[in-house]
Design a protein around this motif. Structure first.
Motif, PDB file in Angstrom:
ATOM      1  N   ASP A  43     -38.258 -42.782 -30.975  1.00  0.00           N
ATOM      2  CA  ASP A  43     -38.983 -43.138 -29.512  1.00  0.00           C
ATOM      3  C   ASP A  43     -38.894 -41.678 -28.569  1.00  0.00           C
ATOM      4  OD1 ASP A  43     -40.385 -45.516 -29.662  1.00  0.00           O
ATOM      5  OD2 ASP A  43     -38.471 -46.424 -29.399  1.00  0.00           O
ATOM      6  N   HIS A  44     -39.861 -41.530 -27.717  1.00  0.00           N
ATOM      7  CA  HIS A  44     -39.662 -40.310 -26.929  1.00  0.00           C
ATOM      8  C   HIS A  44     -38.368 -40.314 -25.870  1.00  0.00           C
ATOM      9  CE1 HIS A  44     -43.362 -38.455 -27.991  1.00  0.00           C
ATOM     10  NE2 HIS A  44     -44.180 -39.654 -27.842  1.00  0.00           N
ATOM     11  N   ASN A  45     -37.615 -39.423 -26.130  1.00  0.00           N
ATOM     12  CA  ASN A  45     -36.597 -39.338 -25.153  1.00  0.00           C
ATOM     13  C   ASN A  45     -35.919 -40.503 -24.823  1.00  0.00           C
ATOM     14  OD1 ASN A  45     -37.266 -36.219 -24.755  1.00  0.00           O
ATOM     15  ND2 ASN A  45     -38.961 -37.180 -24.090  1.00  0.00           N
ATOM     16  N   ALA A  68     -34.479 -39.981 -32.202  1.00  0.00           N
ATOM     17  CA  ALA A  68     -35.331 -39.943 -31.194  1.00  0.00           C
ATOM     18  C   ALA A  68     -36.369 -38.489 -31.276  1.00  0.00           C
ATOM     19  CB  ALA A  68     -34.421 -39.600 -29.848  1.00  0.00           C
ATOM     20  N   GLU A  69     -37.233 -38.665 -30.668  1.00  0.00           N
ATOM     21  CA  GLU A  69     -37.932 -37.430 -30.425  1.00  0.00           C
ATOM     22  C   GLU A  69     -38.005 -36.794 -29.103  1.00  0.00           C
ATOM     23  OE1 GLU A  69     -42.461 -38.130 -31.268  1.00  0.00           O
ATOM     24  OE2 GLU A  69     -42.815 -35.826 -31.211  1.00  0.00           O
ATOM     25  N   LEU A  70     -37.365 -35.719 -29.011  1.00  0.00           N
ATOM     26  CA  LEU A  70     -37.157 -34.897 -27.600  1.00  0.00           C
ATOM     27  C   LEU A  70     -38.104 -34.073 -27.225  1.00  0.00           C
ATOM     28  CD1 LEU A  70     -33.273 -34.597 -28.123  1.00  0.00           C
ATOM     29  CD2 LEU A  70     -34.144 -36.421 -26.882  1.00  0.00           C
ATOM     30  N   CYS A  76     -42.514 -28.474 -26.036  1.00  0.00           N
ATOM     31  CA  CYS A  76     -42.634 -28.672 -27.514  1.00  0.00           C
ATOM     32  C   CYS A  76     -41.730 -30.070 -27.909  1.00  0.00           C
ATOM     33  CB  CYS A  76     -42.250 -27.632 -28.252  1.00  0.00           C
ATOM     34  SG  CYS A  76     -43.508 -26.403 -28.055  1.00  0.00           S
ATOM     35  N   HIS A  77     -42.284 -30.796 -29.264  1.00  0.00           N
ATOM     36  CA  HIS A  77     -41.426 -31.822 -29.515  1.00  0.00           C
ATOM     37  C   HIS A  77     -40.219 -31.384 -30.781  1.00  0.00           C
ATOM     38  CE1 HIS A  77     -44.618 -34.822 -28.008  1.00  0.00           C
ATOM     39  NE2 HIS A  77     -43.947 -34.340 -27.041  1.00  0.00           N
ATOM     40  N   ILE A  78     -39.180 -32.212 -30.698  1.00  0.00           N
ATOM     41  CA  ILE A  78     -38.340 -32.240 -31.893  1.00  0.00           C
ATOM     42  C   ILE A  78     -37.994 -33.441 -32.366  1.00  0.00           C
ATOM     43  CG2 ILE A  78     -36.561 -31.464 -30.363  1.00  0.00           C
ATOM     44  CD1 ILE A  78     -35.297 -29.856 -32.438  1.00  0.00           C
ATOM     45  N   GLY A 126     -40.720 -31.499 -36.024  1.00  0.00           N
ATOM     46  CA  GLY A 126     -41.428 -32.106 -35.180  1.00  0.00           C
ATOM     47  C   GLY A 126     -43.019 -32.127 -35.701  1.00  0.00           C
ATOM     48  N   CYS A 127     -43.626 -32.946 -34.670  1.00  0.00           N
ATOM     49  CA  CYS A 127     -44.923 -33.262 -34.909  1.00  0.00           C
ATOM     50  C   CYS A 127     -46.002 -32.034 -34.482  1.00  0.00           C
ATOM     51  CB  CYS A 127     -45.342 -34.331 -34.002  1.00  0.00           C
ATOM     52  SG  CYS A 127     -45.233 -33.899 -32.212  1.00  0.00           S
ATOM     53  N   LYS A 128     -47.129 -32.193 -34.589  1.00  0.00           N
ATOM     54  CA  LYS A 128     -48.124 -30.933 -34.025  1.00  0.00           C
ATOM     55  C   LYS A 128     -47.594 -30.265 -32.882  1.00  0.00           C
ATOM     56  CE  LYS A 128     -52.188 -32.464 -35.708  1.00  0.00           C
ATOM     57  NZ  LYS A 128     -53.594 -33.124 -35.394  1.00  0.00           N
ATOM     58  N   ASN A 194     -45.325 -39.759 -40.777  1.00  0.00           N
ATOM     59  CA  ASN A 194     -46.594 -40.141 -40.385  1.00  0.00           C
ATOM     60  C   ASN A 194     -46.543 -40.286 -38.885  1.00  0.00           C
ATOM     61  OD1 ASN A 194     -49.219 -40.537 -41.084  1.00  0.00           O
ATOM     62  ND2 ASN A 194     -49.105 -42.558 -40.776  1.00  0.00           N
ATOM     63  N   ASN A 195     -45.587 -40.018 -38.070  1.00  0.00           N
ATOM     64  CA  ASN A 195     -45.723 -40.104 -36.533  1.00  0.00           C
ATOM     65  C   ASN A 195     -46.234 -41.581 -36.063  1.00  0.00           C
ATOM     66  OD1 ASN A 195     -45.348 -39.356 -33.986  1.00  0.00           O
ATOM     67  ND2 ASN A 195     -46.740 -37.787 -33.902  1.00  0.00           N
ATOM     68  N   VAL A 196     -45.614 -42.707 -36.710  1.00  0.00           N
ATOM     69  CA  VAL A 196     -46.086 -43.892 -36.450  1.00  0.00           C
ATOM     70  C   VAL A 196     -46.179 -44.275 -35.136  1.00  0.00           C
ATOM     71  CG1 VAL A 196     -45.865 -46.057 -36.949  1.00  0.00           C
ATOM     72  CG2 VAL A 196     -45.768 -44.513 -39.052  1.00  0.00           C
TER      73      VAL A 196
HETATM   74 ZN    ZN Z   1     -44.706 -35.566 -30.941  1.00  0.00          ZN
END
Ligand code: ZN
Ligand code: ZN
Length: 1021
Positions: A43-45, A68-70, A76-78, A126-128, A194-196
Motif C-alpha cells: 500500500d501507499h506509504n 509498501a510503495e513509498l 516518484c514511487h518506489i 517502481g511503477c510508471k 501488475n500494480n494490482v
Molecule cells: Zn505507483
C-alpha cells in the motif's frame, strides 16, 4: 530456471486510502483462487493493512510478503519488500520518516534515508511513476542509467530488481523494451508486477469511484485521473504470460523473490518495557509485595478464599510474564490518584483481585463473585486493561505516559473512519453527479449504519422510488453497498496507547493525526492486537467528570465532603428513583429502552443494576422488550436450570446466561474445559465464525460433556444455549464497574439535584439527552435554570441558592475567550448598561447579537429589539456614537414572547424560561391534545392526542420494523410506539420533523406508559 508460477509483488488494498478497491482479505482470497503461493501487499506509504493481511494469508495457506510503495521527495514511487525482521524494522521506520517529514496526507521520503535503512529490504524500481521509468518515458536513457547505478550502490545484488508492468497501454510496450535494455546494460534483473488495485476485474468500477473521490471530481470529469482500463486486477501466471513485452523469466523471477522473503509478523515476545523498580526488586516480587501490603486494608483479616485467589492470579501473571504490565498500569493509576484525577478500570480486568488490590479497578471481585478466567487464563493472549478517566483530565494522564516512557516508546492507536451508510450515500452519489439536496435527504432518512441495509431502507421510501429504479441509481446502489466499511481516513482512537521497550516506529509506522501535534500509529486496536502488541486503553468518560464536578460543587455550596468510594451501596431511596425510571442523566440507565424496563425490573442492589446494564443495551436486544430474565424475575415464568451443574453458575441470573464469564464457567462445568479453552470457544462465537468451526466446537463440547457424565441431549441443549448468547456478550465485571457509576450518579441526582444538574449541563455532550431535555427535567425536580446574564454568568453553569445560572458555554459564537473577557472585566465592577458593556468588553458583533437574543442584557435593558437596532447602527456610525436613545425609534415592533423563544432555540438550542411546545399549547388544547403529565391519569386503551418535541427516534434492527420515538413537552417525556405499518406510512415525518402530533392509544403495563400511535402529523404544517 523458469518457474511455472507467478507471485504478485505489487498490490494495493483499500488501505491505500481511496486508491485500492478491496480489503486485504479479498486480495488474499483472489490469490487463493488463482493458486498463488505467496502475495505481497504494497500500500501507499503505509503498513495499515498488514496485520489483517498476514492473518488472512496465513489462514489461507498463502505466504504473506510485507511491503509498501513509498513516495520520494520528487513525487516518484518506489516499491520496497521486507526480507526479514531487520528489513521490517527498517521499512516501518522509512514509512514513519516519509509520513512525518511530509505534510499531513502528503508523505515524502528523502532517498538518503533509504540508503541508511536499506538492510533486509528488497527494492523493485517502481511503477510508471518510479524514478527510472519516468526518466525512460521522457527519453532520458543516460539519466535513467545513472539512477540505476545509484540504486545499485544502495541495494546489493539479489535485493534490487527492475520492475516491469504492462497494462495494455500504448506506451507500455516501449517502456518494457527500454527497461530490458537497461537490465542488460546494468545487470539488474527485471521482474514482472501488475500494480494490482483490485482483486477481480469487475471491481474496477468501484476503483474509478474511489479515484474520483480522491481527486474530488465527478465521474464525467474524471478521465484524466482514472486508470485507462480495467487491467489492474490480480492476474494469474497464464494471464501474465499473455502480456506482450514481459519476458517469462521476469514473471518466473517473482517466485525467487517470494522465496527470499521470510518475515513473520509477531511481536508478542518482546514488546513491553521493564518497569522502573526499587533496587533489588524483581517485577514479580514487587507486584506480590504491593498486593500483600494492600490486602489487609481491603479485607481486614485475609480469608483463605482471598489468599487462594490471590495466589492463583499471581502465579498466572508471573507465568505469563505480565508482572511488568500490571505494574505499569498501577503506576498510571497512582499518578491519577496523586493528582486527584478520577479514574477506574473497566472491562474484564475488573474481575481480577490483583487489579482490585492495586486500585486499578473499583469492584470487589470476591464480594461480587467475579470469575477471573475471562480476563486471565492459561492460554489467553495479553489481557486488555481499559481505564476510564475524567474526560477533562485525560490529557494529563496521556502526557504522563509520554513523559515517563518517551515519545519513541509510547504511541496512540489509530482508528479508521470508514464508509458507513450516510457518508457512502453522500460521497458515492456526488461522484455520480446526483442532486445534493436529494442525497442529503436520503442520508438523513436512513437509520442503518451499514450501506447495505441503508439501500434496502431507501427502497421502501416512496419519495425515492423514482430515483432508485433508474439505471444510474442501480449502479449507485451497487457501489454504495460495495464500499461498505472501506477505510476512509485515519483518526485517533479514543484512548488506546501502546507502550513498548523497542522504539515503536520499528514495529508500526507512525504518522500525523489531524489533531495538532499528535502522532498515531498506523494500526487500529484490532491490528495492534493481531500483531501481539500490548496496549492500555486510557478512555475519557464524561460520567466521571460529572461525578467529580458534582462532588466538588457539593463541597463548595454545602460544605459537605462526599467520599464516593465509601458510599453505602444499599440506599433504598436511590433504588426507588431508579425503579421509577426517573433517570435522565443517570449513567447507563437513561435510554428509552432502559426507562421502559426499569419499572418492571425494579433493581434493588448493585448486582441488579449490573444485570440491568448488561441486558438493556442499544443494539442487539433493544427490540426484544421482554427478556426471559425479566419474565422470570416477575415470576411470569419458572426458573429452570438445564442441568444441576448450571445451578450455582446461573443462580443469580435466574437460569439465563447473561455474562461472558458465565459462558466460560458453563463450558468448564459441563464439558470440563479449562478456562483457556472455554475462552477460545467464547471468542469463536463472538467473531461469528463459520458453521464448520462451530460444528467442530460442538463435537469437542459433547465429547467433554460425555466424559463428565452429562447426557448428550442435555449437553446439546446447553451448547445451543451458549451459542444463542453469542449475540450478547457483556462482561459481568464490566457491568459491575458501570453499575457502580450508575448508582453514584443516581445517588447524586437524588440527594444533590442542584449540583447534579449543574455538572450534567457542564459536561455536555454526554449521555442520551440534549440540554433542552435536561433543563426540563431539572425544572420538574425543583431546580430552575436562569438565563445567561452578563452580570452573573460564568463560562460554565454555576449553582446558586435557588437554581442554576446558565453559563456562557451555551451561547453560540461567543467562545471561551469572549466569556473570559466578560468575567475579567466584570471583576472591576458590574455592567450598568449595554453601551457600557460594549465599550468595556470588545466583542464581535455576532457574539453581541447572540447575547442580546438570548436575553443576557434583559436585566439592563428590557427591549431586545432596541438593542439589536442599536447594534446595527454601530457599523455606520461607530461604537462611540452609538445612541440607545434614538434606538427607541427602532422601526420594528417589540419581539413577542414567541419570537424570543424561537430566537433562543436558534442560539442555544433551548430556552431557559419556557418550552417550545408552549407556543403551540393553545392550538393543541383546541384540538383536544393532552399534556404528558395527564397521561398517567388516563386508562389503558383510551384514545389520546399528544404533541411534543421529537427528541429521539429509534428503529432497532431487532424490533421487526417497530419504531420508537420520545416526545417532550413542557411537562415531561412521552414514549410513542409506532407499529411497522404506521412507521412506514409516516416515516419521513417522524425522521425529519422536529415537532409532532401523535394520535394513538394509551397502553399501560407494569408501570410503564406508552402511546401506541395510529397517526402522526406535523405540528407546524
Ligand atoms: Zn505507483
Ligand atoms: Zn502501485
Amino acid at each position: 530456471m523458469i518457474y511455472m508460477q507467478y507471485v504478485e509483488l505489487h498490490a494495493h488494498s483499500n488501505f491505500s486510502l481511496l486508491d485500492g478497491a478491496c480489503f486485504p482479505e479479498q486480495l488474499v482470497e483472489a490469490a487463493r483462487v488463482r493458486g498463488m503461493t505467496a502475495l505481497a501487499l504494497t500500500d501507499h506509504n503505509g503498513l495499515y493493512g498488514v496485520p489483517q493481511f498476514c492473518r488472512s494469508a496465513r489462514e489461507a495457506g498463502i505466504k504473506p510478503i510485507v511491503g509498501a510503495e513509498l513516495t520520494l521527495e520528487n513525487a516518484c514511487h518506489i516499491t520496497l519488500l521486507v526480507k526479514d525482521t531487520r528489513g521490517y524494522g527498517n521499512l516501518s521506520r522509512l514509512v514513519t520518516k516519509a509520513q512525518l517529514s511530509g505534510s499531513k496526507g502528503n508523505p515524502r521520503l528523502d532517498f538518503a534515508h533509504i540508503a541508511e535503512l536499506s538492510g533486509g529490504l528488497i527494492c523493485l524500481s517502481g511503477c510508471k511513476k518510479g524514478e527510472i521509468a519516468t526518466l525512460l518515458l521522457q527519453g532520458k536513457r543516460e539519466d535513467a542509467q545513472k539512477t540505476a547505478w545509484r540504486y545499485m550502490s544502495v541495494f546489493p545484488p539479489g535485493s534490487l530488481y527492475l520492475e516491469m508492468q504492462h497494462h495494455l497501454d500504448p506506451e507500455d510496450r516501449s517502456l518494457c523494451r527500454k527497461l530490458m535494455d537497461l537490465a542488460k546494460k546494468t545487470g539488474i534483473p527485471p521482474v514482472a508486477a501488475n500494480n494490482v488495485h483490485y482483486g477481480e476485474q469487475s471491481d474496477h468500477k468501484l476503483h474509478d469511484i474511489l479515484v474520483c473521490m480522491r481527486h474530488r471530481v465527478g465521474l464525467d470529469d474524471s478521465a484524466p485521473f482514472r486508470r485507462p482500463n480495467a487491467e489492474y486486477y490480480l492476474k494469474d501466471h497464464k494471464e501474465m504470460l499473455l502480456l506482450p513485452g514481459l519476458p517469462p523469466e521476469a514473471i518466473g523471477r517473482t517466485l525467487t523473490i517470494a522465496e527470499a522473503c521470510a518475515f513473520e509478523l509477531d511481536f508478542s515476545s518482546y514488546c513491553f518495557p521493564d518497569f522502573d523498580l526499587p533496587p533489588g526488586e524483581a517485577p514479580c516480587t514487587y507486584l506480590r509485595r504491593l498486593c500483600d501490603e494492600r490486602a489487609p486494608g481491603r479485607y481486614g483479616g485475609i480469608s483463605d478464599e482471598v489468599k487462594g485467589r490471590l495466589e492463583q492470579e499471581l502465579a498466572l501473571i508471573e507465568r505469563k510474564g505480565l508482572c511488568g504490565y500490571f505494574l505499569i498500569v498501577w503506576d498510571i493509576m497512582e499518578f491519577a490518584r496523586r493528582n486527584g484525577i478520577l479514574s477506574q478500570g473497566r472491562g474484564s480486568a475488573a474481575s481480577s483481585l490483583v487489579a482490585y488490590l492495586l486500585g486499578i479497578t473499583p469492584v470487589d471481585p470476591i464480594r461480587h463473585g467475579l470469575f477471573v478466567g475471562r480476563f486471565l487464563n492459561e492460554s489467553s493472549a495479553v489481557p486488555d486493561i481499559d481505564i476510564d478517566i475524567d474526560t477533562r483530565r485525560r490529557e494529563e494522564v496521556i502526557r504522563y505516559v509520554y513523559e515517563k516512557y518517551g515519545e519513541e516508546h509510547a504511541a496512540m492507536v489509530c482508528t479508521y473512519v470508514t464508509f458507513r451508510a450516510r457518508n457512502a450515500i453522500r460521497e458515492v452519489g456526488k461522484v455520480f453527479g446526483f442532486p445534493p439536496h436529494v442525497l442529503d435527504r436520503m442520508a438523513k432518512s436512513v437509520s442503518a449504519y451499514s450501506p447495505v441495509a441503508a439501500i434496502e431502507e431507501l427502497k421502501d421510501v416512496p419519495e425515492f422510488r423514482q430515483y432508485l429504479d433508474s439505471a444510474a441509481w442501480v449502479h449507485f446502489c451497487m457501489l454504495s453497498r460495495q464500499i461498505a466499511d472501506f477505510p476512509r481516513h485515519l483518526s485517533i482512537h479514543v484512548g488506546g496507547m501502546i507502550i513498548s521497550s523497542k522504539p515503536i516506529s520499528e514495529m508500526v509506522p507512525l504518522e500525523r493525526a489531524r489533531a495538532e501535534g499528535r502522532v498515531v500509529c498506523q494500526w487500529d486496536k484490532d491490528g495492534v492486537n493481531d500483531a501481539g502488541l500490548i496496549k492500555v486503553d486510557l478512555l475519557g468518560l464524561r460520567m466521571l467528570s460529572l461525578i467529580d464536578e458534582a462532588a466538588l460543587l457539593v463541597k463548595k455550596t454545602r460544605g459537605i465532603a462526599l467520599d464516593l468510594d465509601r458510599l453505602p451501596e444499599d440506599d433504598p431511596s436511590v433504588y426507588d428513583l431508579i425503579g421509577r425510571a426517573d433517570t435522565v442523566g443517570v449513567f447507563q440507565v437513561e435510554s428509552r429502552a432502559q426507562m421502559q424496563s426499569l419499572p418492571r425490573v425494579k433493581p434493588r442492589s448493585l448486582e441488579d443494576l449490573g444485570i440491568e446494564v448488561a441486558i438493556i443495551r442499544p443494539g442487539p436486544l433493544q427490540g426484544d422488550m421482554v427478556h426471559p430474565y425479566m419474565r422470570r424475575r416477575n415470576r411470569e415464568e419458572r426458573v429452570i436450570h438445564l442441568h444441576p451443574l448450571l445451578e450455582p453458575i446461573l443462580r443469580e441470573t435466574l437460569g439465563v446466561i447473561l455474562f461472558q464469564e458465565q459462558v466460560l464457567q458453563v463450558a468448564m462445568a459441563v464439558a470440563g474445559f479449562t478456562a483457556g479453552v472455554a475462552d477460545r470457544l467464547r471468542k469463536a462465537m463472538d467473531r461469528k465464525k463459520g458453521r464448520a468451526e462451530m460444528e467442530r466446537w460442538r463435537d469437542t463440547f459433547l465429547e467433554g460433556a460425555a466424559g463428565i457424565g452429562v447426557d448428550k441431549a442435555r449437553a446439546m441443549k446447553i451448547f445451543d444455549l451458549i451459542c444463542g448468547f453469542a449475540e450478547f456478550g457483556f462482561c459481568k465485571s464490566h457491568a459491575m464497574s458501570f453499575a457502580l457509576l450508575c448508582y453514584r450518579s443516581a445517588f447524586l441526582k437524588h440527594y444533590y439535584p442542584l449540583e447534579f444538574y449543574c455538572a450534567l449541563l457542564n459536561n455536555q455532550p454526554m449521555g442520551f439527552y440534549i440540554p433542552e431535555v435536561i433543563i426540563g427535567d431539572a425544572r420538574r425536580h425543583g431546580v430552575e435554570c436562569f438565563p445567561v446574564d452578563v452580570n452573573e454568568s460564568l463560562w460554565v453553569c454555576s449553582p446558586e441558592e435557588h437554581g442554576i445560572h446558565l453559563g456562557f458555554r451555551y451561547v453560540k459564537s461567543l467562545g471561551e475567550e469572549g466569556a473570559d473577557a466578560i468575567v475579567a472585566e466584570r471583576k472591576k465592577g458590574g455592567f450598568r448598561s449595554f453601551k457600557e458593556f460594549c465599550f468595556r468588553v470588545r466583542l464581535d458583533k455576532d457574539a453581541l447579537r447572540s447575547l442580546i437574543i438570548i436575553g443576557a442584557f434583559d436585566r439592563l435593558e428590557r427591549s431586545r429589539r432596541r438593542l439589536l437596532w442599536a447594534l446595527r447602527s454601530v457599523d455606520t456610525i461607530g461604537l462611540r456614537e452609538m445612541d440607545l436613545d434614538t434606538a427607541g425609534d427602532a422601526p420594528l415592533d417589540e419581539m413577542t414572547g414567541r419570537e424570543e423563544l424561537r430566537a433562543a432555540y436558534s442560539i442555544q438550542g433551548f430556552s431557559a424560561s419556557s418550552h417550545l411546545v408552549e407556543l403551540y399549547r393553545d392550538k393543541l388544547a383546541h384540538q383536544g391534545a393532552v399534556k404528558s403529565s395527564q397521561l398517567s391519569r388516563l386508562a389503558s386503551g383510551r384514545a389520546v392526542k399528544i404533541g411534543g418535541y421529537n427528541i429521539c427516534l429509534q428503529v432497532p434492527p431487532t424490533a421487526k420494523g417497530f419504531a420508537f420515538i420520545t416526545l417532550e413537552d413542557e411537562e415531561g417525556l412521552v414514549n410513542v410506539v409506532l407499529k411497522p405499518n404506521i412507521y412506514r406510512r409516516h416515516r419521513q415525518l417522524v425522521r425529519l420533523k422536529p415537532l409532532l402530533i401523535v394520535d394513538g392509544v394509551v397502553e399501560r403495563k407494569d408501570g410503564v406508559i406508552n402511546v401506541v400511535a395510529e397517526k402522526v402529523s406535523d405540528m407546524q404544517p
